[in-house]
Design a protein around this motif. Structure first.
Motif, PDB file in Angstrom:
ATOM      1  N   GLU A 175      -6.676  10.359  13.825  1.00 53.77           N
ATOM      2  CA  GLU A 175      -5.968  10.795  15.030  1.00 53.77           C
ATOM      3  C   GLU A 175      -4.724  11.613  14.696  1.00 53.77           C
ATOM      4  O   GLU A 175      -4.494  12.677  15.286  1.00 53.77           O
ATOM      5  N   ALA A 176      -3.899  11.133  13.766  1.00 51.70           N
ATOM      6  CA  ALA A 176      -2.660  11.839  13.435  1.00 51.70           C
ATOM      7  C   ALA A 176      -2.946  13.239  12.890  1.00 51.70           C
ATOM      8  O   ALA A 176      -2.239  14.202  13.222  1.00 51.70           O
ATOM      9  N   GLU A 177      -3.982  13.363  12.058  1.00 48.87           N
ATOM     10  CA  GLU A 177      -4.340  14.674  11.520  1.00 48.87           C
ATOM     11  C   GLU A 177      -4.777  15.624  12.625  1.00 48.87           C
ATOM     12  O   GLU A 177      -4.388  16.800  12.649  1.00 48.87           O
ATOM     13  N   VAL A 178      -5.592  15.116  13.531  1.00 47.09           N
ATOM     14  CA  VAL A 178      -6.081  15.947  14.629  1.00 47.09           C
ATOM     15  C   VAL A 178      -4.922  16.415  15.505  1.00 47.09           C
ATOM     16  O   VAL A 178      -4.842  17.591  15.885  1.00 47.09           O
ATOM     17  N   VAL A 179      -4.020  15.503  15.818  1.00 48.85           N
ATOM     18  CA  VAL A 179      -2.872  15.864  16.652  1.00 48.85           C
ATOM     19  C   VAL A 179      -2.082  16.999  16.013  1.00 48.85           C
ATOM     20  O   VAL A 179      -1.734  17.991  16.669  1.00 48.85           O
ATOM     21  N   GLU A 180      -1.799  16.883  14.712  1.00 47.95           N
ATOM     22  CA  GLU A 180      -0.991  17.909  14.052  1.00 47.95           C
ATOM     23  C   GLU A 180      -1.738  19.236  13.924  1.00 47.95           C
ATOM     24  O   GLU A 180      -1.121  20.307  13.974  1.00 47.95           O
ATOM     25  N   LEU A 181      -3.046  19.187  13.787  1.00 42.82           N
ATOM     26  CA  LEU A 181      -3.821  20.432  13.779  1.00 42.82           C
ATOM     27  C   LEU A 181      -3.704  21.150  15.117  1.00 42.82           C
ATOM     28  O   LEU A 181      -3.583  22.384  15.172  1.00 42.82           O
ATOM     29  N   TYR A 182      -3.729  20.392  16.195  1.00 46.85           N
ATOM     30  CA  TYR A 182      -3.574  21.001  17.515  1.00 46.85           C
ATOM     31  C   TYR A 182      -2.160  21.534  17.727  1.00 46.85           C
ATOM     32  O   TYR A 182      -1.965  22.556  18.402  1.00 46.85           O
ATOM     33  N   VAL A 183      -1.170  20.858  17.175  1.00 45.37           N
ATOM     34  CA  VAL A 183       0.203  21.363  17.252  1.00 45.37           C
ATOM     35  C   VAL A 183       0.292  22.733  16.578  1.00 45.37           C
ATOM     36  O   VAL A 183       0.874  23.684  17.123  1.00 45.37           O
ATOM     37  N   THR A 184      -0.300  22.843  15.394  1.00 54.51           N
ATOM     38  CA  THR A 184      -0.289  24.119  14.675  1.00 54.51           C
ATOM     39  C   THR A 184      -1.035  25.196  15.447  1.00 54.51           C
ATOM     40  O   THR A 184      -0.566  26.338  15.567  1.00 54.51           O
TER      41      THR A 184
END
Length: 208
Positions: A175-184
């Protein structure tokens, strides 16, 4: 004697949410919901006037929780890029954790009666306006390269909501990785500069 109406009402809502997500609103009857809860169909009407009211309650609760989380987790002023990051973290994290709510919040708008649809759209516009304000501030300060804030708002919300179409717990990406990918991706979509270091602190303060 203890008053159990509140618990029963919550159980009805939870059962209806799951059934609407599984079968679609039109294919679910009051009897189906009652059977899932383990009560007589007539008992539903002690808590809701009808099936439409159950759907409206679910959609209103979804939007009200999202707006409350927005108020807590996303500043109304300050650096537009940081506010955009906070908005995306909130939105993606919230939606990942509530796939059934998100599904019916979009797919079952078509099932609402006109007056109820207007109520839900009012709440949705409040949420969309928060993102639009961020994008307008970013454009005004030269931080974002966007031509039309309204179009950018609608496009970005569609993009970050799409996470529910593919994300599954236990998959290759956490989840944390996915969230940060969307932020980028969101920063790139609006032409914002990339931060020197990615702040991976989860600012989504909603309950699991």
């Amino acid at each position: 004697m203890l008053d159990t109406r509140r618990d029963t009402k919550a159980e009805i809502g939870a059962a209806a949410l799951r059934l609407f997500a599984e079968r679609g609103y039109a294919a679910v009857s009051v009897r189906d919901i009652a059977e899932r809860v383990g009560i007589r169909p007539s008992a539903i009407y002690n808590h809701f006037p009808g099936k439409q009211d159950i759907l409206v309650g679910l959609l209103e609760s979804h939007m009200e929780r999202l707006l409350a989380a927005l108020a807590r987790g996303v500043p109304g002023t300050g650096d537009p890029a940081a506010r955009l990051d906070a908005f995306v973290r909130l939105h993606v994290g919230y939606h990942i954790r509530r796939p059934d709510e998100v599904f019916i919040a979009y797919m079952e708008l078509r099932s609402l009666e006109p007056e109820n649809l207007a109520r839900i759209k009012t709440l949705r516009r409040r949420y969309e306006a928060a993102l639009r304000a961020i994008l307008e501030d970013g454009r005004a300060t030269g931080r974002f390269a966007i031509d039309e804030p309204f179009v950018a708002t609608m496009g970005l919300i569609a993009q970050i909501t799409g996470v529910t179409n593919w994300y599954r717990e236990g998959g290759r990406l956490g989840e944390a990785e996915v969230v940060e990918l969307y932020v980028t991706q969101a920063r790139r979509a609006v032409g914002a500069a990339m931060p020197q270091t990615q702040d991976r602190e989860d600012t989504c303060s909603t309950d699991r």
